[in-house]
Structures are given as C-alpha cells and as structure tokens.
Design an enzyme around this catalytic site. Sequence first.
Site, PDB file in Angstrom:
ATOM      1  N   ARG A 103      51.478  66.101  47.082  1.00 10.07           N
ATOM      2  CA  ARG A 103      51.865  65.159  48.124  1.00 10.07           C
ATOM      3  C   ARG A 103      53.030  64.307  47.626  1.00 10.07           C
ATOM      4  NH1 ARG A 103      48.686  61.516  48.293  1.00 10.07           N
ATOM      5  NH2 ARG A 103      47.099  62.165  46.816  1.00 10.07           N
ATOM      6  N   TYR A 111      53.470  72.358  51.314  1.00 13.72           N
ATOM      7  CA  TYR A 111      52.280  72.290  50.468  1.00 13.72           C
ATOM      8  C   TYR A 111      51.207  71.322  50.954  1.00 13.72           C
ATOM      9  CZ  TYR A 111      49.569  72.738  46.179  1.00 13.72           C
ATOM     10  OH  TYR A 111      48.564  73.011  45.281  1.00 13.72           O
ATOM     11  N   LYS A 160      45.095  65.082  55.448  1.00 14.75           N
ATOM     12  CA  LYS A 160      45.386  63.682  55.112  1.00 14.75           C
ATOM     13  C   LYS A 160      46.094  62.958  56.267  1.00 14.75           C
ATOM     14  CE  LYS A 160      43.986  64.344  50.841  1.00 14.75           C
ATOM     15  NZ  LYS A 160      42.651  63.886  50.421  1.00 14.75           N
ATOM     16  N   HIS A 214      38.365  58.318  52.429  1.00  8.17           N
ATOM     17  CA  HIS A 214      38.607  59.387  51.448  1.00  8.17           C
ATOM     18  C   HIS A 214      37.347  59.536  50.579  1.00  8.17           C
ATOM     19  CE1 HIS A 214      41.523  60.873  48.036  1.00  8.17           C
ATOM     20  NE2 HIS A 214      41.089  61.879  48.756  1.00  8.17           N
ATOM     21  N   SER A 251      42.433  60.818  44.313  1.00  6.22           N
ATOM     22  CA  SER A 251      42.682  62.247  44.151  1.00  6.22           C
ATOM     23  C   SER A 251      42.520  62.672  42.699  1.00  6.22           C
ATOM     24  CB  SER A 251      44.092  62.581  44.612  1.00  6.22           C
ATOM     25  OG  SER A 251      44.177  62.393  46.002  1.00  6.22           O
ATOM     26  N   CYS A 286      39.887  62.804  40.888  1.00  6.43           N
ATOM     27  CA  CYS A 286      38.976  61.966  40.102  1.00  6.43           C
ATOM     28  C   CYS A 286      37.509  62.322  40.328  1.00  6.43           C
ATOM     29  CB  CYS A 286      39.222  60.490  40.387  1.00  6.43           C
ATOM     30  SG  CYS A 286      40.812  59.928  39.760  1.00  6.43           S
ATOM     31  N   ASP A 314      35.834  65.509  50.701  1.00  9.86           N
ATOM     32  CA  ASP A 314      37.107  64.780  50.667  1.00  9.86           C
ATOM     33  C   ASP A 314      37.231  63.684  51.724  1.00  9.86           C
ATOM     34  OD1 ASP A 314      39.696  64.737  49.213  1.00  9.86           O
ATOM     35  OD2 ASP A 314      40.567  65.181  51.165  1.00  9.86           O
ATOM     36  N   ARG A 343      45.334  74.648  43.632  1.00  7.99           N
ATOM     37  CA  ARG A 343      44.188  74.426  44.517  1.00  7.99           C
ATOM     38  C   ARG A 343      43.528  75.728  44.946  1.00  7.99           C
ATOM     39  NH1 ARG A 343      42.974  68.738  45.973  1.00  7.99           N
ATOM     40  NH2 ARG A 343      44.599  67.664  44.824  1.00  7.99           N
TER      41      ARG A 343
HETATM   42  P1  GTP Z   1      41.232  65.443  45.587  1.00 14.92           P
HETATM   43  O1  GTP Z   1      40.696  66.726  46.133  1.00 14.92           O
HETATM   44  O2  GTP Z   1      42.659  65.534  45.147  1.00 14.92           O
HETATM   45  O3  GTP Z   1      41.047  64.272  46.500  1.00 14.92           O
HETATM   46  O4  GTP Z   1      40.445  65.145  44.197  1.00 14.92           O
HETATM   47  P2  GTP Z   1      38.872  65.118  43.838  1.00 14.92           P
HETATM   48  O5  GTP Z   1      38.430  63.698  43.809  1.00 14.92           O
HETATM   49  O6  GTP Z   1      38.107  66.066  44.663  1.00 14.92           O
HETATM   50  O7  GTP Z   1      38.850  65.611  42.315  1.00 14.92           O
HETATM   51  P3  GTP Z   1      38.028  66.795  41.616  1.00 14.92           P
HETATM   52  O8  GTP Z   1      36.559  66.784  41.869  1.00 14.92           O
HETATM   53  O9  GTP Z   1      38.715  68.068  41.921  1.00 14.92           O
HETATM   54  O10 GTP Z   1      38.219  66.418  40.071  1.00 14.92           O
HETATM   55  C1  GTP Z   1      39.355  66.751  39.374  1.00 14.92           C
HETATM   56  C2  GTP Z   1      39.270  66.488  37.895  1.00 14.92           C
HETATM   57  O11 GTP Z   1      38.257  65.579  37.513  1.00 14.92           O
HETATM   58  C3  GTP Z   1      39.011  67.768  37.126  1.00 14.92           C
HETATM   59  O12 GTP Z   1      39.905  67.793  36.043  1.00 14.92           O
HETATM   60  C4  GTP Z   1      37.599  67.620  36.631  1.00 14.92           C
HETATM   61  O13 GTP Z   1      37.392  68.310  35.438  1.00 14.92           O
HETATM   62  C5  GTP Z   1      37.475  66.116  36.448  1.00 14.92           C
HETATM   63  N1  GTP Z   1      36.083  65.644  36.595  1.00 14.92           N
HETATM   64  C6  GTP Z   1      35.337  65.695  37.716  1.00 14.92           C
HETATM   65  N2  GTP Z   1      34.105  65.167  37.506  1.00 14.92           N
HETATM   66  C7  GTP Z   1      34.093  64.745  36.219  1.00 14.92           C
HETATM   67  C8  GTP Z   1      33.115  64.095  35.401  1.00 14.92           C
HETATM   68  O14 GTP Z   1      32.005  63.786  35.813  1.00 14.92           O
HETATM   69  N3  GTP Z   1      33.482  63.803  34.122  1.00 14.92           N
HETATM   70  C9  GTP Z   1      34.707  64.119  33.624  1.00 14.92           C
HETATM   71  N4  GTP Z   1      34.984  63.801  32.367  1.00 14.92           N
HETATM   72  N5  GTP Z   1      35.656  64.747  34.355  1.00 14.92           N
HETATM   73  C10 GTP Z   1      35.361  65.047  35.628  1.00 14.92           C
HETATM   74 MN    MN Z   2      38.757  67.458  46.120  1.00 11.03          MN
HETATM   75 MN    MN Z   3      41.677  64.038  48.529  1.00  5.89          MN
END
Ligand code: GTP
Ligand code: MN
Ligand code: MN
Length: 610
Positions: free
Chosen positions: A82, A222, A231, A251, A273, A275, A298, A391
């Site tokens: 984004r 993208y 979004k 979100h 994002s 996280c 999401d 993704r």
């Molecule tokens: P968007 O889809 O962009 O909104 O992001 P999201 O919040 O869905 O993030 P996602 O679950 O894909 O997490 C992405 C990153 O966070 C990856 O690198 C994971 O390995 C890391 N991650 C997720 N959960 C944990 C956790 O509990 N501990 C740690 N250390 N890393 C985590």
């Molecule tokens: Mn996600």
């Molecule tokens: Mn998101």
Amino acid sequence: MSTSSDQTVIDAVATSHKELASWVEDVAALTKPDRVYWVDGSAEESERLNAELVESGTLVKLTDPNFPNSYAGFSDPKDVARVEERTFICSKKKEDAGFTNNWEDPEKMKSMLNGLFDGSMRGRTMYVIPFVMGPLDAETPAYGVEITDSAYVVASMRIMAKIGTEVLRKMEAENAFFVPALHSVGAPLKPGQKDVAWPCNDDKWIVHFPEERSIMSYGSGYGGNALLGKKCYSLRIASAMARDEGWLAEHMLILKLTSPQNKAYHIAAAFPSACGKTNLALLDPTIEGWKAETLGDDINWMRIGSKGELRGVNPEYGLFGVAPGTGWSTNPNAMRAIAKGNNIFTNVALTDEGGVWWEGMTDEAPAHLIDWLGNDWTPESGRPAAHPNSRFCTPISQVDMLSEDYYSPNGVKIDAILFGGRRKTTIPLVTEARSWTNGIFMGSTLSSETTAAAAGATGVIRRDPMAMLPFIGYNAGDYLNHWDQISTKLNEEQMPKIFLVNWFRRTADGGFAWPGFGDNSRVLKWAIDRIEGTADAKETIIGNVPTGESIDLTGLEGFTPADVEAAVAVNKDEWATEVEGIEEWYANFGDALPASLRAELDGLKARLSA
Ligand code: GTP
Ligand code: MN
Ligand code: MN
C-alpha cells in the site's frame, strides 16, 4: 453488443440499475477501453480469465499437486505494498480529513484524476465487477461496483468478495445504493504495443471521497491499492459510513473461543498490518480443552445489537494474508486452507516442483528457488526469496476452523477487544484496561514498529490508533470521539472488556519474551478468566497485568512464572519515555482530542509520578 464512441465494444449485459448503467457508460467514454466486460462471477469465467492471465505472463499456473488450481503473480518491484503517501481522503473540508490523512479539494482532485483516467484503459478490457461486502442477505447489503482494467484484480476480487450476476440482480431489484470504485493500472496500450506482465504506473493515486462514498485508484495493481472492496471500501469509506450511522468499521480479526466448560466467547483484535491478525484469527490453541474457530482475519464491522451489545461481522470472503512467517509450525490452519488450492499468490518464490515457497513456510529452505524477482536463489543467496509483503489470497470457506456464525448476517456478540502492536520494549505481553475509556486510551495510543506491509522505512515506532491510522476515512479526533460515543449506546453489562497485548516484546538477550502463535491461547484464556472474574491480576500504573501464576503454562516447556512476570513487567523509566511519546502524539489532535482521553493521560502521569 453495442459500440460507443472511440470504438469501445460493450458486452450486452445491460443493467436495469440506472445509476450503474450511466456510471459505466461515463467511465467507458472517459477511459476508452477496447471492450467493456461485465463480470458474472462464474467458475467458467474465472478459468477463462486465469488462462488469459497465464497467456499474458501476469500469472504462472502452479503444477505442483500440493497447490491445486493455484497461480502465482509477480508485481513490478515498485508496486509491492500500500502507498500511504499517495492515499487521499478528499472531504469537502480539509479539517474533516484530519491530520492523519492526505487531503485535496474533491473537485480539484477529480479534475486532475479525470485527466489521468482519460484514455487510461486504451488497448485494454474494462471489467465491471458488481460485488457485496458481507452477507448478501444482510438487512442493507453493502454493495459496490469496481471498474478495473486489471484481470488480476478481477481474479483476486473473486476470492475476497462475493461478486457477479447474483449480486447485480439483487442490487437492481432493490435499486440499491452502491459504492462506485474506479481502478486503472494507468498503462494504456498503443495499437500493437506488447503488454508487460505487471502493468502499472509510477504515478499512483488512491483516492476516497467519503461524503459521496466513492473511490478512484490509479497506477497500482497491488493488494489494498487495487482490490477496492478491501481497505478502500470496507475500512476508509465504511468508517465514514459507520460514523454517520452509529457503528464501527475496524481493522480487526474476529475469533471464537469455546472453553472446556463449553462456553463460547468472541474476541475482536486490532493489530497494525503484519502484526499478527491473520495468525491469531487462525489460532491453534496449545491449551487442553479449548476450541478456536475463526470468523475473520482483517476487517470487522461492529453494530449495536438489540440488547445493547456490540456485534461483529467480517465483510470479506477471503484471506489476503502475509505469506512470510506463515508455516506448518506457526499457522497450520492457514496452511491447510492453502493446501486446498484455489489460491493466488503474489511475490512469493517458485520451487523447482512448480509450487511456491516463502520464508517460514518450512523450517528448511529448498536448495533452489526462483525468487520473486525471477532470479535463481539458493539458501546461500543472502536475500529473501519471497518479498516480505508477499501474500496468499485464499477463499475463507476453505478454512476448516471457520465458524458457522461467519455466515450469520447479524454477526456475533463481541466479548473482548484486544489492541496490540509490535514493540520490543515497554508494552507488557497483556494488560487489562481499567475501564472502557481506559481501553479507548490504550487503543488511541497504540503503537508499533513499522513493517513491510506499507512502503517506507521499517522498524520505526509509529502511533497507530486502533490499528486504523492508514484507514480512518475522516478526522482522527472525530474517530476517537465516535469510539467514546459508542460506549454510551452500549448496555453496561454487555460492554466488551478491553486488553492491550504485545506478542513482540524482547528479552535482554534479544529473543522474544513470549513464544507467541498457538501459545497466545494462554493469554486469551487469562483474558476470558478476567471476564469471568476467576483469574488473578496485579494492578499497575497502566492497568492490570497477569500475576506470574495466573497464566496457564501447562505443557509449555522451559517457560516459568518468572518469565511471565518479565514479559508483563511495567518499567517506570520506559513509561516515562512512553508518556512523552503519547503527549507528542496527542498534540496532533489539538481541540479534537476527546477530553476523556486527555483525562486518561493525566491519570497515567499522576500514577507514574506517585
Ligand atoms: P495484515 O494482513 O497486513 O493486516 O497483517 P496481519 O495483522 O494479519 O499480520 P500477520 O498475522 O500476517 O502477521 C505477520 C507477521 O507477524 C509474521 O511475520 C508472523 O510471523 C508474525 N507473528 C504473528 N503472530 C506472532 C506471534 O504471536 N509472535 C511472534 N513473535 N510473531 C508473530
Ligand atoms: Mn492479515
Ligand atoms: Mn490489514
């Protein structure tokens, strides 16, 4: 078929929806495509479009039987995330966009964009995608129509939203309002000019008109820039609708947890994002007797129910998940959904077997790959094989742990709200808010180290209110006020409890202070036990944190109550710095900051210096 000026061929899917018909005509006249095609959403159509995308080199069809009916696409290296600095909220008045958004006068913006869109689809097909976000049998279905010149966008929208003729017919029957969402990659073709695999334009504009509820996106192909139901509609435009209509567009993931006593709870969680939303949404609990089901990963639209409860609905039909870090050990539920096929992967690496791979999918990397840029790659290459924001796009119906309530138009009652970010220090593993207002304070001051999900430097701390910083479609101060106001409409007994979490805190030696992933179920169990009033907590200056013994560590080898205490420690020096950061952040809001939040900050300062 009919022919409009400039030889555009319009397929004969006439619509009885007058506004739609005239908008499609106007856009075709402006963008001058070779052909206008109405997307019906059928399986045959999808096969045909995918074959065309393979033919044009945009997609590769995977031949590894572990990825049935799946494709991989590779974007232009300048079109991978984004683009927040190119994202605009064009309300009539600048102050209605607020300090978190880029703004331009809507009339000025439109006339500039109309210049860019003039002829922007030359040599291409203009696709008309009728879609609905959320259930088609909702009381007022959230209709949209995306016009795009990208078949990749059509293929991806087909996974992320309900699209096609069924939606169009219902929209016509109701003569319903729809959000017009216009998208062009901004790469017109001259007669005979050969197309590139990923057409896009260096000049990118992701523009929202919140008052008239419309979207114009130019130059990027993208993700969130181009799949306008996601979004742009479901967060930016929907947040403005939600403010006007008294609900919340957030979100957030939605997760259902059932205890060994067979009591169900629904947790909504807002993390910025990359996280951990998709990971927590697909949680595999490591504690005995607890069952997790997912509703969304999401976006969460929350309305107030008849009993004064907050009810959440996921408006999306698919997962658009960060690939790296998603693996059989960290997120087996995502991997199982992916293994069923029907995926579109973007910017991952290709294996020699005709499959895909990304960092973290398996513990050991394959000996040879073609990386996302198309180069040979080996584990010795010293660079990631998949782009960090690569993704997987996968139908949510393929998730085994999908809750049957996902299909309920009235959603589920939310029992707890989690706010979380990626912070190495300061923020404890989990903190229970002292009150709803204190919880809003936690959300409003949420912060995270930046990730690859948005263009720009990574690892810098930025404030991200409710994880909505890039998605609030109006003034951020009004947004916080709106959260404050919602509480006055909720039944006191039905109010969700709010928690602040941080899965990413580090220990002195640099490792994660908490194992995370499936073990996050232990933190959720503590939160639920707090709702039930059965878990111990320690009061701190920022809220209540678990005592070392109150987190269930059964079966978690090598992790002790002392480690829990370290993970939830509140360090006053760190908080003194944090409060300075919050002061600076709040200064941006000026008079728009709700007094209740200023009072929360004053309270924290008083407790800090006591
Ligand atoms: P968007 O889809 O962009 O909104 O992001 P999201 O919040 O869905 O993030 P996602 O679950 O894909 O997490 C992405 C990153 O966070 C990856 O690198 C994971 O390995 C890391 N991650 C997720 N959960 C944990 C956790 O509990 N501990 C740690 N250390 N890393 C985590
Ligand atoms: Mn996600
Ligand atoms: Mn998101």
